[in-house]
Design a protein around this motif. Structure first.
Motif, PDB file in Angstrom:
ATOM      1  N   TYR A  89      -3.523  14.336 -13.008  1.00  0.00           N
ATOM      2  CA  TYR A  89      -2.473  15.372 -14.183  1.00  0.00           C
ATOM      3  C   TYR A  89      -2.249  15.709 -14.061  1.00  0.00           C
ATOM      4  O   TYR A  89      -2.771  16.965 -14.730  1.00  0.00           O
ATOM      5  CB  TYR A  89      -2.726  14.366 -15.423  1.00  0.00           C
ATOM      6  N   ARG A  90      -1.187  17.165 -13.346  1.00  0.00           N
ATOM      7  CA  ARG A  90      -0.872  18.040 -13.362  1.00  0.00           C
ATOM      8  C   ARG A  90      -0.125  18.421 -14.528  1.00  0.00           C
ATOM      9  O   ARG A  90       1.266  18.304 -14.628  1.00  0.00           O
ATOM     10  CB  ARG A  90      -0.251  18.922 -11.678  1.00  0.00           C
ATOM     11  N   VAL A  91      -0.721  20.011 -15.024  1.00  0.00           N
ATOM     12  CA  VAL A  91       0.443  19.969 -16.065  1.00  0.00           C
ATOM     13  C   VAL A  91       1.056  21.993 -15.450  1.00  0.00           C
ATOM     14  O   VAL A  91      -0.028  23.053 -15.438  1.00  0.00           O
ATOM     15  CB  VAL A  91      -0.331  20.368 -17.433  1.00  0.00           C
ATOM     16  N   SER A  92       1.769  22.582 -15.676  1.00  0.00           N
ATOM     17  CA  SER A  92       2.642  23.988 -15.668  1.00  0.00           C
ATOM     18  C   SER A  92       3.515  24.134 -17.122  1.00  0.00           C
ATOM     19  O   SER A  92       4.511  23.035 -16.766  1.00  0.00           O
ATOM     20  CB  SER A  92       3.734  23.846 -14.327  1.00  0.00           C
TER      21      SER A  92
ATOM     22  N   LEU B 207       8.382  22.056 -19.678  1.00  0.00           N
ATOM     23  CA  LEU B 207       7.275  21.288 -19.287  1.00  0.00           C
ATOM     24  C   LEU B 207       7.102  20.686 -18.132  1.00  0.00           C
ATOM     25  O   LEU B 207       7.268  19.547 -17.573  1.00  0.00           O
ATOM     26  CB  LEU B 207       6.554  20.168 -19.727  1.00  0.00           C
ATOM     27  N   ARG B 208       6.484  21.273 -16.784  1.00  0.00           N
ATOM     28  CA  ARG B 208       6.214  19.869 -15.418  1.00  0.00           C
ATOM     29  C   ARG B 208       5.265  19.103 -15.415  1.00  0.00           C
ATOM     30  O   ARG B 208       3.678  20.075 -15.723  1.00  0.00           O
ATOM     31  CB  ARG B 208       6.348  20.967 -14.441  1.00  0.00           C
ATOM     32  N   CYS B 209       5.168  17.923 -15.729  1.00  0.00           N
ATOM     33  CA  CYS B 209       3.387  16.827 -15.487  1.00  0.00           C
ATOM     34  C   CYS B 209       4.335  16.162 -14.397  1.00  0.00           C
ATOM     35  O   CYS B 209       4.881  15.565 -14.720  1.00  0.00           O
ATOM     36  CB  CYS B 209       3.121  16.321 -17.389  1.00  0.00           C
ATOM     37  N   THR B 210       2.342  15.207 -15.292  1.00  0.00           N
ATOM     38  CA  THR B 210       3.192  14.029 -14.055  1.00  0.00           C
ATOM     39  C   THR B 210       2.777  12.365 -14.723  1.00  0.00           C
ATOM     40  O   THR B 210       2.581  11.975 -16.278  1.00  0.00           O
ATOM     41  CB  THR B 210       1.993  13.857 -13.012  1.00  0.00           C
ATOM     42  N   SER B 211       3.702  11.429 -14.079  1.00  0.00           N
ATOM     43  CA  SER B 211       3.415   9.844 -14.728  1.00  0.00           C
ATOM     44  C   SER B 211       2.702  10.203 -14.421  1.00  0.00           C
ATOM     45  O   SER B 211       1.330  10.584 -13.738  1.00  0.00           O
ATOM     46  CB  SER B 211       4.908   9.210 -13.777  1.00  0.00           C
TER      47      SER B 211
ATOM     48  N   TRP C 188       1.561   7.336 -12.573  1.00  0.00           N
ATOM     49  CA  TRP C 188       1.329   7.031 -10.921  1.00  0.00           C
ATOM     50  C   TRP C 188       1.077   8.739 -10.183  1.00  0.00           C
ATOM     51  O   TRP C 188       0.175   8.733  -8.533  1.00  0.00           O
ATOM     52  CB  TRP C 188       2.220   6.226 -10.212  1.00  0.00           C
ATOM     53  N   GLY C 189       0.388   9.860 -10.915  1.00  0.00           N
ATOM     54  CA  GLY C 189       0.406  11.517 -10.466  1.00  0.00           C
ATOM     55  C   GLY C 189       1.811  11.925  -9.878  1.00  0.00           C
ATOM     56  O   GLY C 189       1.537  12.715  -9.361  1.00  0.00           O
ATOM     57  N   LYS C 190       3.036  11.631 -10.056  1.00  0.00           N
ATOM     58  CA  LYS C 190       4.092  12.186  -9.546  1.00  0.00           C
ATOM     59  C   LYS C 190       4.534  12.906 -10.653  1.00  0.00           C
ATOM     60  O   LYS C 190       4.994  12.685 -11.785  1.00  0.00           O
ATOM     61  CB  LYS C 190       5.256  10.711  -9.293  1.00  0.00           C
TER      62      LYS C 190
ATOM     63  N   SER D  61      10.506   6.073 -18.725  1.00  0.00           N
ATOM     64  CA  SER D  61       8.201   5.681 -17.822  1.00  0.00           C
ATOM     65  C   SER D  61       7.904   7.200 -19.148  1.00  0.00           C
ATOM     66  O   SER D  61       8.577   7.887 -19.055  1.00  0.00           O
ATOM     67  CB  SER D  61       7.973   5.741 -17.003  1.00  0.00           C
ATOM     68  N   ALA D  62       6.579   6.575 -19.733  1.00  0.00           N
ATOM     69  CA  ALA D  62       6.017   8.015 -20.219  1.00  0.00           C
ATOM     70  C   ALA D  62       5.536   8.991 -19.499  1.00  0.00           C
ATOM     71  O   ALA D  62       5.394   8.649 -17.762  1.00  0.00           O
ATOM     72  CB  ALA D  62       5.578   7.763 -21.245  1.00  0.00           C
ATOM     73  N   LEU D  63       5.293   9.992 -19.719  1.00  0.00           N
ATOM     74  CA  LEU D  63       4.890  11.404 -18.577  1.00  0.00           C
ATOM     75  C   LEU D  63       3.163  11.823 -19.425  1.00  0.00           C
ATOM     76  O   LEU D  63       3.736  11.356 -20.606  1.00  0.00           O
ATOM     77  CB  LEU D  63       5.665  12.055 -18.684  1.00  0.00           C
TER      78      LEU D  63
END
Length: 244
Positions: free
Chosen positions: A27-30, A36-40, A42-44, A79-81
């Motif tokens: 679950y990466r974050v920038s 904000l960049r984060c994942t679903s 499923w990791g996308k 869908s939620a992030l």
């Protein structure tokens, strides 16, 4: 015996580090001034602008191995992030989000609330609940597995070769009773029970590696994470009560 204790502490530290590191990489974050960049789930990876965030709610429990996340709702995606709440420098994350998104942004509000005594108390109680429920499942599984083994199934074939079957039955029954008693102690928010059950499981895992030459199953690691959270939760709970 001292070697078993060292291995036990090593197991606790290693599994906690491994799961935390794994979740952080998954679950990466920038962050930048635009969004904000984060994942679903499923990791996308997805990028969302600050203005598109419409809500943020806390989530964590059985399916996240006790780790906490914020689920972000946006106008951009249905869908939620997933934003992890166990990053290395959470205070800096909160400050950056507040500076970039503004204090009225739902994410900034939710991150601020995570540091209040009420939120900390809820987190502690969630960790305690996760630990005692894990203990009940742990004891039940142990009981079922040994009953299957005694009726001819091959789960503990190597163990039954090492220990007399009657001694094994007594040992396992005592083991199950101990787990249930300590789980009840965690339910009553006992720090002693939380520490004892964690040391007990870690020692059992170390013995399995040293004596049986095999790696404990995935469920053992799951229970270890739950008991680590139980220790954290019980100590946090009593610390918060002492500060009132």
């Amino acid at each position: 015996m001292w070697k078993l204790g060292v291995y036990s502490l090593f197991f606790v530290a290693l599994i906690n580090l491994a799961f935390t590191t794994g979740f952080i990489f998954y679950y990466r974050v920038s962050i930048n001034p635009q969004g904000l960049r984060c994942t679903s789930f499923w990791g996308k990876l997805y990028f969302i602008e600050w203005s598109t965030i419409t809500g943020a709610r806390s989530y964590g429990g059985l399916w996240t191995f006790g780790f906490k996340f914020l689920l972000l709702s946006t106008t951009k995606f249905s869908s939620a992030l997933w934003l992890p709440l166990f990053l290395h420098d959470m205070p800096r994350l909160k400050q950056i989000v507040s500076d970039y998104a503004g204090t009225s942004n739902p994410l900034a509000i939710q991150l601020k609330e995570q540091n209040t005594p009420v939120s900390k108390g809820k987190k502690a109680e969630d960790q305690i609940k996760f630990a005692w429920q894990g203990g009940i499942v742990h004891g039940t599984i142990n009981l079922v597995f040994i009953l299957l083994a005694l009726t001819g199934y091959d789960f503990f074939i190597r163990l039954t070769e090492l220990i007399d079957i009657s001694k094994l039955l007594i040992s396992v029954l005592l083991n199950v009773c101990l787990i249930f008693v300590l789980s009840f102690g965690i339910y009553k928010k006992s720090r002693v029970s939380a520490v004892v059950i964690l040391i007990y499981l870690a020692s059992s895992q170390a013995w399995e590696v040293i004596e049986l030459r095999r790696i404990p199953g995935i469920l053992s690691w799951f229970f270890l994470i739950a008991y680590v959270g139980g220790v954290q939760g019980t100590f946090s709970y009593h610390k918060l009560r002492g500060n009132r």
